[in-house]
Write an enzyme that holds these catalytic residues in place. Sequence first.
Site, PDB file in Angstrom:
ATOM      1  N   LYS A 112       0.815  -1.213   0.000  1.00 41.67           N
ATOM      2  CA  LYS A 112       0.000   0.000   0.000  1.00 41.67           C
ATOM      3  C   LYS A 112       0.857   1.275   0.000  1.00 41.67           C
ATOM      4  CE  LYS A 112      -4.146  -2.169   1.732  1.00 41.67           C
ATOM      5  NZ  LYS A 112      -3.696  -3.589   1.787  1.00 41.67           N
TER       6      LYS A 112
HETATM    7  C1  LIG Z   1      -4.358  -4.678   1.221  1.00 45.57           C
HETATM    8  C2  LIG Z   1      -3.581  -5.949   1.088  1.00 45.57           C
HETATM    9  C3  LIG Z   1      -3.947  -6.955   0.169  1.00 45.57           C
HETATM   10  C4  LIG Z   1      -5.193  -6.863  -0.681  1.00 45.57           C
HETATM   11  O1  LIG Z   1      -5.071  -5.917  -1.704  1.00 45.57           O
HETATM   12  P1  LIG Z   1      -6.374  -5.374  -2.473  1.00 45.57           P
HETATM   13  O2  LIG Z   1      -5.898  -4.265  -3.307  1.00 45.57           O
HETATM   14  O3  LIG Z   1      -7.329  -4.923  -1.391  1.00 45.57           O
HETATM   15  O4  LIG Z   1      -6.926  -6.520  -3.261  1.00 45.57           O
HETATM   16  C5  LIG Z   1      -3.119  -8.065   0.044  1.00 45.57           C
HETATM   17  N1  LIG Z   1      -2.014  -8.208   0.806  1.00 45.57           N
HETATM   18  C6  LIG Z   1      -1.641  -7.270   1.709  1.00 45.57           C
HETATM   19  C7  LIG Z   1      -0.423  -7.504   2.523  1.00 45.57           C
HETATM   20  C8  LIG Z   1      -2.407  -6.108   1.879  1.00 45.57           C
HETATM   21  O5  LIG Z   1      -2.022  -5.198   2.796  1.00 45.57           O
END
Ligand SMILES: *Cc1c(COP(=O)(O)O)cnc(C)c1O
Length: 467
Positions: A112
């Site tokens: 993120k």
């Molecule tokens: C947020 C997250 C996901 C999921 O990603 P999306 O974009 O919501 O599908 C997968 N792995 C980790 C470690 C995350 O923080």
Amino acid sequence: MRYISTRGAAPALDFEEALLAGLAADGGLYLPESWPQLDRDQFRRLAGLSYADAAAAVMAPFVGPALAEDELGRLAREAYAGFDHRAVAPLVQLGPADWLLELFHGPTLAFKDYALQLVGRLFDHVLERRGETVTIVGATSGDTGSAAIEACRDRARIRVFILHPKGRVSEVQRRQMTTVLADNVCNIAIMGSFDDCQDLVKAMFADRRFRDEMRLGAVNSINWARVMAQIVYYVTAGVALGAPDRSVAFAVPTGNFGNVFAGYAASRMGLPVAKLVVGSNRNDILTRFFRTGAMEAGEVHATVSPSMDIQISSNFERLLFEFMDRDGSAVADLMGRFRREGTLRLDPSRWRRTTELFDAARFDDEETLATIARVRRETGLLLDPHSAIGVAAGAACRPHASVPLVALATAHPAKFPDAVERATGTRPALPPRLADLHRRPERMTVLPNDLAAVEAFIRGTIAEAAA
Ligand SMILES: *Cc1c(COP(=O)(O)O)cnc(C)c1O
């Protein structure tokens, strides 16, 4: 570029307005009016660029004319300067045609950061020009909160209030939020569950007076700018493995569908993508959709990959809009029915079209831990549980053996040390710059699960800062 709503009943906005709005006024999500195209020479030219310069080149058509490409390049260079790998998003080889795309080299060790570090700067840049400030409020069960806090800390025009359920996030996740002592950051521990936190945030946005008075804003994954920033690493990985002359497949551990949708966007821009494999944990509503064409909501189960413990993937609506040939009122009907009845069915020919590009697989906790153990044995690498689901899904749905397959590693193993230790007997260490995390002072405010109390606290904090 103009942006239109997936439900077809909100005004089209320019980039800056779509960035600040987040959700569209008709409840839909914003998408670019058309997909910009990169031609073969443009893909080839990306091969020689740094990650930040490639990012500016890929994003420029989405952002213009709000920001010029050199301005965007400056923000991107700042955003990725603090990442602890020179390649920013390095590829690591796992097998003859199998690769891991490491997306955990940012400040909070999850993918993120790749979007939020840039989006925080985009917000600040746009607000500066408009002479405005914004109050970001968000609820988190883990990774989003810390990434948002790191992205917004010390930005003059942004204040951040992040709600987390008291005692129900992991120690690493809590400390990554509460040890940020910047003046514009406030952590609120709610005496309740994650759903209570989310309900409080929704209620604050629904409280018009409070929303306008505080100028509330959101940086959750429905914001188009987050998806946009994620397109970049699909393109840089594809180009590194031979695009535009060779196609590449991606396997993506999926929750809200924001990450894998960015892969879809990359393919619409001309990147030759052979397959997008969606990996799910026990919360497998998306896997069932790609297997059957029907989406049926169930209850949320807790797993060793908590950032994917989601039933309703908000970004899926963007894909629906695309496969309904961008018919906003048809999407509004489908979403309305889904909300009322808990099911949604795509007609068979449209569903079959989605499966030309998408495939999906689901794994329970035991299979996830077994994958962590197998990859450790075969390569020496430690995977976090989310990344392990990506690797397992790629192996289960691999297209032809000669197509390079890239599994996205969405978190650093040290972010989920208990699961990794259970699978391998090894407890992963935090990177050096976070090694003292457990000794840093924490700051947070504990509040009851009560809207009036939370609103009064936010109002009071802002008044005090202004005084
Ligand atoms: C947020 C997250 C996901 C999921 O990603 P999306 O974009 O919501 O599908 C997968 N792995 C980790 C470690 C995350 O923080």
